[in-house]
Design an enzyme around this catalytic site. Sequence first.
Site, mmCIF file in Angstrom:
data_model
loop_
_atom_site.group_PDB
_atom_site.id
_atom_site.type_symbol
_atom_site.label_atom_id
_atom_site.label_comp_id
_atom_site.label_asym_id
_atom_site.label_seq_id
_atom_site.Cartn_x
_atom_site.Cartn_y
_atom_site.Cartn_z
ATOM 1 N N ARG A 194 0.822 -1.212 0.000
ATOM 2 C CA ARG A 194 0.000 0.000 0.000
ATOM 3 C C ARG A 194 0.857 1.262 0.000
ATOM 4 N NH1 ARG A 194 -5.115 -2.216 3.764
ATOM 5 N NH2 ARG A 194 -5.960 -3.406 1.995
ATOM 6 N N HIS A 235 -6.298 -0.996 -6.845
ATOM 7 C CA HIS A 235 -5.580 -2.192 -6.385
ATOM 8 C C HIS A 235 -5.021 -2.044 -4.968
ATOM 9 C CE1 HIS A 235 -1.416 -1.033 -8.372
ATOM 10 N NE2 HIS A 235 -1.943 -0.024 -7.745
ATOM 11 N N GLU A 236 -4.700 -3.175 -4.386
ATOM 12 C CA GLU A 236 -4.214 -3.223 -2.982
ATOM 13 C C GLU A 236 -5.217 -2.618 -2.011
ATOM 14 O OE1 GLU A 236 -1.937 -5.118 -2.819
ATOM 15 O OE2 GLU A 236 -1.019 -4.965 -4.793
ATOM 16 N N GLY A 237 -6.492 -2.888 -2.244
ATOM 17 C CA GLY A 237 -7.535 -2.332 -1.375
ATOM 18 C C GLY A 237 -8.068 -1.056 -1.990
ATOM 19 N N GLN A 246 -9.952 1.342 2.004
ATOM 20 C CA GLN A 246 -9.037 2.147 2.836
ATOM 21 C C GLN A 246 -9.832 2.977 3.843
ATOM 22 O OE1 GLN A 246 -5.783 1.561 2.517
ATOM 23 N NE2 GLN A 246 -6.289 0.216 0.804
#
Lengths: 610, 610
Positions: free
Chosen positions: B314, B457-459, B464
């Site tokens: 992240r 991407h990545e959450g 978040q």
Amino acid sequence: MATTETTTDQGTLLSRRDLRFLLHDWLDVAALAEREAFAGQSAELYDEVLALAERLAVERFAPHNRAADEHEPHVDQDGRVVLVEGVREALAAYAEAGFGGLALPEEVGGMNLPTTISQAALAWQQAANVGTAAYPMIATAAANLLLATGSEEQIATWVPPIAEGRFAGTMCLSETQAGSSLGDIATRAEPQADGSFRLFGSKMWISGGEHELTENIVHLVLAKLPDAPAGTKGISLSLVPRFLLEDGGSIGERNDVALVGLNHKMGWRGTVNTVLAFGEGGQRPGGAPGAVGWIVGEPGQGLAGMFHMMNEARIGVGLGAVALGSTGYRKALRYARERPQGRPLGAKDPAAPQSPIVEHPDVRRMLLAQKSYVEGGLGLLMYCAKLVDDERSLDDAEARARARLLLEVLTPIAKSWPSQWCLEANALAIQVHGGYGYTRDYEVEQHYRDNRLNPIHEGTHGIQALDLLGRKVTMQRGAGLALLAETIGATVARARHEGGEAAQLADALAGTLERLLEVTGILWGDGPAGAEVALANATAYLEAAGHLVVAWIWLEQWLATAGREGDFHDGKRQAARYYFRHELPRTGPQLDLLAARDRTMLETRDAWLD
Amino acid sequence: MATTETTTDQGTLLSRRDLRFLLHDWLDVAALAEREAFAGQSAELYDEVLALAERLAVERFAPHNRAADEHEPHVDQDGRVVLVEGVREALAAYAEAGFGGLALPEEVGGMNLPTTISQAALAWQQAANVGTAAYPMIATAAANLLLATGSEEQIATWVPPIAEGRFAGTMCLSETQAGSSLGDIATRAEPQADGSFRLFGSKMWISGGEHELTENIVHLVLAKLPDAPAGTKGISLSLVPRFLLEDGGSIGERNDVALVGLNHKMGWRGTVNTVLAFGEGGQRPGGAPGAVGWIVGEPGQGLAGMFHMMNEARIGVGLGAVALGSTGYRKALRYARERPQGRPLGAKDPAAPQSPIVEHPDVRRMLLAQKSYVEGGLGLLMYCAKLVDDERSLDDAEARARARLLLEVLTPIAKSWPSQWCLEANALAIQVHGGYGYTRDYEVEQHYRDNRLNPIHEGTHGIQALDLLGRKVTMQRGAGLALLAETIGATVARARHEGGEAAQLADALAGTLERLLEVTGILWGDGPAGAEVALANATAYLEAAGHLVVAWIWLEQWLATAGREGDFHDGKRQAARYYFRHELPRTGPQLDLLAARDRTMLETRDAWLD
């Protein structure tokens, strides 16, 4: 891997139900049909036209939208522009249905429909395929410009073939060294003994500048006559066809307008975008060198004439942005209802089936935001289209003048607000799709790329801001802004009369309007001498005014739901609530910044930017 | 038509001067070198590493950035993933320079540099070519995960080849039916008598899942053991290599991990994105069916382990967003200085030469906004990287714990804020270029497309938001938020002590912070029972907190300019002013909305959305 969507599903372009609400329940197009200017028409006719527009969109425009993006126009070995299959067929069907002249007068072969209806029809085409829809949109704008400023002969020669879809048109304004600064164009128009002109120069960013879709292309070209003064006062408008006509109107010799190259864009690839050279071919057989053209309207008045066309194009840009936002929204909504992922907050059983993502509050936020942008924007554009009709068809001359003035004030907002917020709608449509939305297996990524052009062409966002704050707000001693305020005030009064939640929304709107007027007074308090400071944050003014105007449109829509129940009307009211709670408050900091006469931009030195 | 830019100009990636300011004048990396953990290092060493990072970026990463976009990865007839020329060479040079192990311990072949330095080096690569930079970034994250949770044997076997750049890595989390909802993954890991496992299942969105760039690929895969409980508690982490190793570590038999297909993205095309199938090949010669793997860490603790990797990823995403914003900004700045267009307001002579557009206030606004997003974002990311170093290298255990806690709170902001605002920076970079920026003759359109992945991407952005408001703010009875407030408070106190403009900025920051804390109290006033309402507008909370945090970073940067003159420091102070005047006030309406415990999303019914 995800299955590729079918592109032609009904219900994923515009909301038919919403369009009916806006046109009938709100703007009352049936009453338009009773005006003299639209004699013999009826609400039923309008509905039939729009049903046909939808069918053309779904069956003819949508199917090649993706292919046109994947295979952008190219030039073959014979120098011809090649487009994907489907474009020609779509435009043929469009012309066949008489759509080339929907809002053009009957005398030139048009159907004389209200602009409100022709624009609603255009929105269907734009939602399905903004690239293909651009060809007839520009042609119609060219026809309207000729109708407004051309000679009888020019109109008789060039407009009917456009109405029939046999000729296309272009707007040739920009040059490589002169984009937003039109006073710096260098294209020359040299007078000839026979009253015609010969043009020399090159033009940049010409949409539809060269193709084989129509028998001919009517280029409307800004140029300077010999000894014209520098700057915008020296600009004349000229008509330069791709092919000269024989006596009797048949297609003759090719004119000296050459394709120099194509621009390769991030999106909106279906509309071929060209660089054109006028008069670079040298001596023509049987004539002086140069591209043959004729001046349209008065010499030196070219920019005023072209602004007529540009204003129409700006409304068309706003409408295209809304249409792209709409189709993105409808696809995101469908996806959110079908895609299971996660569970409600606090769900105890991790083995229970997953919920469709439409149930998650943040997904609902992204959908509601899109709905508020898209339906607010469509309302604004339909309102503007109705003003065009009012300007043309109202009995009372003063009322016509008011319609024109209000349209003048609203045009920069109608162009810029959807270009900003319906692009944001497309960003949210991608976000609702998650990783899938970022792939080319889904269409929303194309809509986002296509829509990114809208804050740039036909006058950038910053140019619209200068137009609103520097020209529209100050013209006629502020009469335009006063009229807008009066018009909004009338809506506020109706909403207060209705009471309840409508009155609360009205209070919020009235408060923001009052603040905007106050801020305008602060900005222009020093008159023209204070222009530098006033205009330094023109974009913040444009954006605040735009958000305010769309709040007004939402209050109008709220009022049009009065006494109506059911999911559709509940949804309208909820989108209005969303807009007033989540969107309108954005204007607060912008108006405060303007009130402070912020000088940050003026005080920033170039060398500080590294 | 415009000439295509050269992609390798120095000065169009990151600002070397700014990086030096952040690392030396503000974060004092020289002091890091004095800590035990970094014994034998020096500020000069760090500068040399960063100079080399820049050279690699300019000479090896940038040159194929455009080609990697134009020719996305494909699979050849032998089933191999084909990438454009230049990727392999860039990564070879990168490995050759020892960059594969910049921040890894010396025991595993790394250089043991501070994360602050390795992240700054990564930013150079990302600005030059975010697609190619992703390969080593993910590999390093995999190495760090193994270091944190793997057995001694796993570390000894798999980490050194990663540090040498011989092996790559992946994170295999998502499945088609389980993207953000990891508890729903279906991949199984079946224990074998020899202590290994056999994996069966398929994984989606795997960056770098298959390629020929390295000798091997170390897949870190989330899977469920037989009889694991439903939901996230049943998830275990496993290591599944593309090739099994022979005794002694040489490359052996191919494992049963098959490439099912590639995803075709709007941007970020240089990183091959794959769908992988584990254990679908049936019976292996000489073994049970399934992909051979080993559990890393404790069974059922997979998600906790993976979060270690995800947090690093992240931060990497946030840094990539900043890097893309930076290179877009620097290109827009160069363009604005070179492109003549228009004249100053009130200029009388239309024949005078045109001004470079950097002189127009609205262009300056777009540049200053980009500068504030990019340098604010880079400051935030470098600060977070320093917290990683503090957590590792401070003497005092309590201070280490505080660094970890602060990093936990900041991580969702460090991921999401740059993904939102440095994407906006790229939109503004296009806008500064006008129509040219929308063409593929300029690079800014690619940056915009590349950067659009970062909020996904990545959450996702929404994930978040839930992480910040639902977890980080509430954990340890609010200790994380309290620590953030205390840390910001210390900056406020220093600025007030300095007085003058710094004190004014401090007052604005303190006011916003106080309001955020108040709003947090209102949201969580009912404790967990009020979670539904509290979290309904989590995104507004994330965005307001993010804008506040970056204001704090700007005040920190302002203070670091104290007593320093010259254009660079004047520019820093002006960007801070811009941020406080134009950006921080955006938080007002968001915090008001949250304070009102807005229920719009909760009250919206699905059927209303049509």
